[in-house]
Write a protein that holds these residues in place. Structure first.
Motif, short mmCIF file in Angstrom:
data_model
loop_
_atom_site.label_atom_id
_atom_site.label_comp_id
_atom_site.label_asym_id
_atom_site.label_seq_id
_atom_site.Cartn_x
_atom_site.Cartn_y
_atom_site.Cartn_z
N PRO A 142 49.29 46.48 9.56
CA PRO A 142 47.53 46.35 8.82
C PRO A 142 48.20 45.07 7.78
O PRO A 142 47.11 44.49 7.08
CB PRO A 142 47.41 47.31 8.24
N TYR A 143 49.52 44.73 7.35
CA TYR A 143 49.52 43.84 6.22
C TYR A 143 49.49 42.20 6.88
O TYR A 143 49.08 41.62 5.96
CB TYR A 143 50.59 44.01 5.47
N LEU A 144 50.60 42.99 7.86
CA LEU A 144 50.57 41.47 8.82
C LEU A 144 49.64 40.82 9.41
O LEU A 144 48.82 40.04 9.28
CB LEU A 144 51.32 41.43 9.76
N ALA A 145 48.07 42.42 9.89
CA ALA A 145 46.60 40.98 10.14
C ALA A 145 46.01 41.27 8.99
O ALA A 145 45.21 40.40 9.37
CB ALA A 145 46.30 42.80 11.10
N ALA A 146 46.04 41.73 7.96
CA ALA A 146 45.18 41.24 6.77
C ALA A 146 45.78 39.96 6.70
O ALA A 146 45.10 38.85 5.77
CB ALA A 146 44.96 42.23 5.77
N GLY A 147 47.10 39.81 6.04
CA GLY A 147 47.36 38.23 5.69
C GLY A 147 47.10 37.57 6.45
O GLY A 147 46.91 35.98 6.31
N PHE A 148 46.85 37.52 7.86
CA PHE A 148 47.18 36.35 8.68
C PHE A 148 45.40 35.95 9.02
O PHE A 148 45.68 35.01 9.02
CB PHE A 148 47.68 37.18 9.90
N ALA A 149 45.13 37.32 8.84
CA ALA A 149 43.30 37.41 8.81
C ALA A 149 43.37 35.85 7.31
O ALA A 149 42.18 34.90 7.78
CB ALA A 149 42.42 38.16 8.31
N LEU A 150 43.48 36.45 6.59
CA LEU A 150 43.57 36.14 5.33
C LEU A 150 44.06 34.09 5.15
O LEU A 150 43.05 33.40 5.03
CB LEU A 150 43.92 36.04 4.33
N PHE A 151 44.98 34.26 6.25
CA PHE A 151 45.57 32.87 5.94
C PHE A 151 45.03 31.30 7.00
O PHE A 151 44.67 30.65 6.75
CB PHE A 151 47.11 33.15 6.89
N VAL A 152 44.40 32.71 8.18
CA VAL A 152 43.46 31.72 9.20
C VAL A 152 42.41 31.22 8.14
O VAL A 152 41.61 29.91 8.76
CB VAL A 152 43.11 32.35 10.22
N ILE A 153 41.61 32.15 7.84
CA ILE A 153 40.14 31.99 7.15
C ILE A 153 40.72 30.51 5.92
O ILE A 153 39.29 29.48 5.96
CB ILE A 153 39.89 33.29 6.30
N GLY A 154 41.53 30.63 4.85
CA GLY A 154 42.22 29.16 4.05
C GLY A 154 42.27 28.21 5.15
O GLY A 154 41.99 27.80 4.56
N ILE A 155 43.14 28.02 5.84
CA ILE A 155 43.55 26.91 6.53
C ILE A 155 41.94 26.01 7.28
O ILE A 155 42.54 25.11 6.97
CB ILE A 155 44.69 27.31 7.25
N ALA A 156 41.21 27.02 7.79
CA ALA A 156 40.90 26.67 8.92
C ALA A 156 39.72 25.74 7.38
O ALA A 156 39.10 24.63 7.66
CB ALA A 156 39.68 27.26 9.34
N ALA A 157 39.38 26.22 6.36
CA ALA A 157 38.26 26.04 5.31
C ALA A 157 38.65 24.84 4.36
O ALA A 157 38.04 23.86 4.44
CB ALA A 157 38.06 27.16 4.21
N GLU A 158 40.22 25.07 4.23
CA GLU A 158 40.39 23.64 3.91
C GLU A 158 40.46 22.44 4.28
O GLU A 158 40.59 20.99 4.22
CB GLU A 158 42.37 23.95 3.37
N CYS A 159 40.69 23.27 6.16
CA CYS A 159 40.91 21.40 6.80
C CYS A 159 39.11 21.28 7.17
O CYS A 159 38.56 20.16 7.14
CB CYS A 159 41.38 21.82 7.99
N THR A 160 38.44 22.59 7.23
CA THR A 160 36.88 22.25 7.54
C THR A 160 36.11 21.03 5.79
O THR A 160 35.99 20.18 5.99
CB THR A 160 35.87 22.74 7.16
N CYS A 161 36.64 21.49 4.89
CA CYS A 161 36.84 20.42 3.70
C CYS A 161 36.92 19.25 3.87
O CYS A 161 35.80 18.50 3.56
CB CYS A 161 37.60 21.30 2.28
#
Length: 281
Positions: free
Chosen positions: A164-183
């Motif tokens: 679950p830590y890998l799943a949660a960490g990867f989800a946060l990572f994708v959200i953060g990278i996607a938001a940063e690129c979108t900005c």
């Protein structure tokens, strides 16, 4: 490409006018090929170093010196479906492949940003400090992953892709990278339009929080921390970067934008009171 041209209401700001200091020299649009190459080289070295740490436990002697023990090395990930890459050649488990993939994606995002988006020239100090900073935090993450006492694999799921830590960490990572690129993409598209010349970008995610790119960075860094060592470490990393941005980057950028955009920036600040905290909370 220089997106930030001037117009009535905006002015050029020189380094001598700024009291705040940051690793990014605001307003310096000159070319810096050596410093840029140095920074990108450090990002590439980071990817290879993290591969060595995860695949062969490079540097784990430090963990043992401090009295810790290393988690067992599992069987490499093997994929037998036709047409898929032969990840088994890397000698990594599925979990470690996920961690390495996040390190590589983050570095690729930085390559893209520096080569296609960034306008300010890199200073020698900035290239070295920021490059080594990424290596330091990625290494700390993966050392904590390798250390049995702090590894996210201490969960019952162990070192599997179902952890679950890998799943949660990867989800946060994708959200953060996607938001940063979108900005960055949205801001770049805004500044390409002649009618927006000299105006600060204040729509999209920037209409919700004043520094969504810094918030997004904090989120994906926290995601990497969660994937390697769990929730507590993720919170600590998020807290550190919120403190760092709030006391270093945000004041420097605010001073620059206040001098450059004047009343336009003051109005934006009045409408957008949240800086970078809201998205993290």
């Amino acid at each position: 490409m220089n997106f930030d041209n001037t117009m009535t209401g905006a002015k050029q700001v020189s380094k001598s006018e700024l009291k705040s200091r940051d690793f990014v020299p605001r307003g310096n649009k000159s070319s810096s090929p050596f410093n840029t190459t140095l920074y990108l080289s450090l990002r590439a070295v980071d990817c290879y170093w993290q591969y060595l740490v995860l695949s062969q436990a490079y540097g784990s002697a430090l963990i043992k010196l401090l009295g810790g023990s290393i988690i067992a090395t599992p069987e490499p990930y093997r994929e037998h479906h036709a047409g898929t890459p032969h990840f088994d050649a890397l000698g990594l488990s599925g979990y470690r492949l996920g961690l390495l993939a996040m390190n590589v994606i983050a570095a690729a995002k930085h390559f893209w940003f520096v080569l296609n988006v960034a306008e300010e020239a890199w200073t020698l100090t900035g290239a070295i400090v920021v490059g080594l900073d990424n290596i330091l935090f990625d290494t700390l993450n993966n050392f904590l992953f390798l250390c049995a006492a702090t590894s996210a694999t201490s969960q019952a799921a162990g070192e599997s892709t179902w952890n679950p830590y890998l799943a949660a960490g990867f989800a946060l990572f994708v959200i953060g990278i996607a938001a940063e690129c979108t900005c960055e993409v949205n801001r770049g598209q805004f500044k390409l339009k002649p009618q927006n010349s000299g105006k600060p970008y204040t729509t999209g995610l920037f209409a919700i929080v004043r520094h969504p790119n810094y918030t997004a960075f904090t989120i994906w860094r926290a995601g990497l921390a969660v994937a390697t060592s769990g929730v507590t470490y993720g919170i600590l990393i998020a807290t550190f970067f919120m403190w760092d941005f709030s006391n270093r980057a945000v004041p420097a950028l605010d001073e620059y934008c206040s001098k450059r955009y004047g009343d336009m920036w003051a109005d934006y600040k009045q409408k957008t009171r949240w800086t970078l905290i809201r998205y993290v909370l």
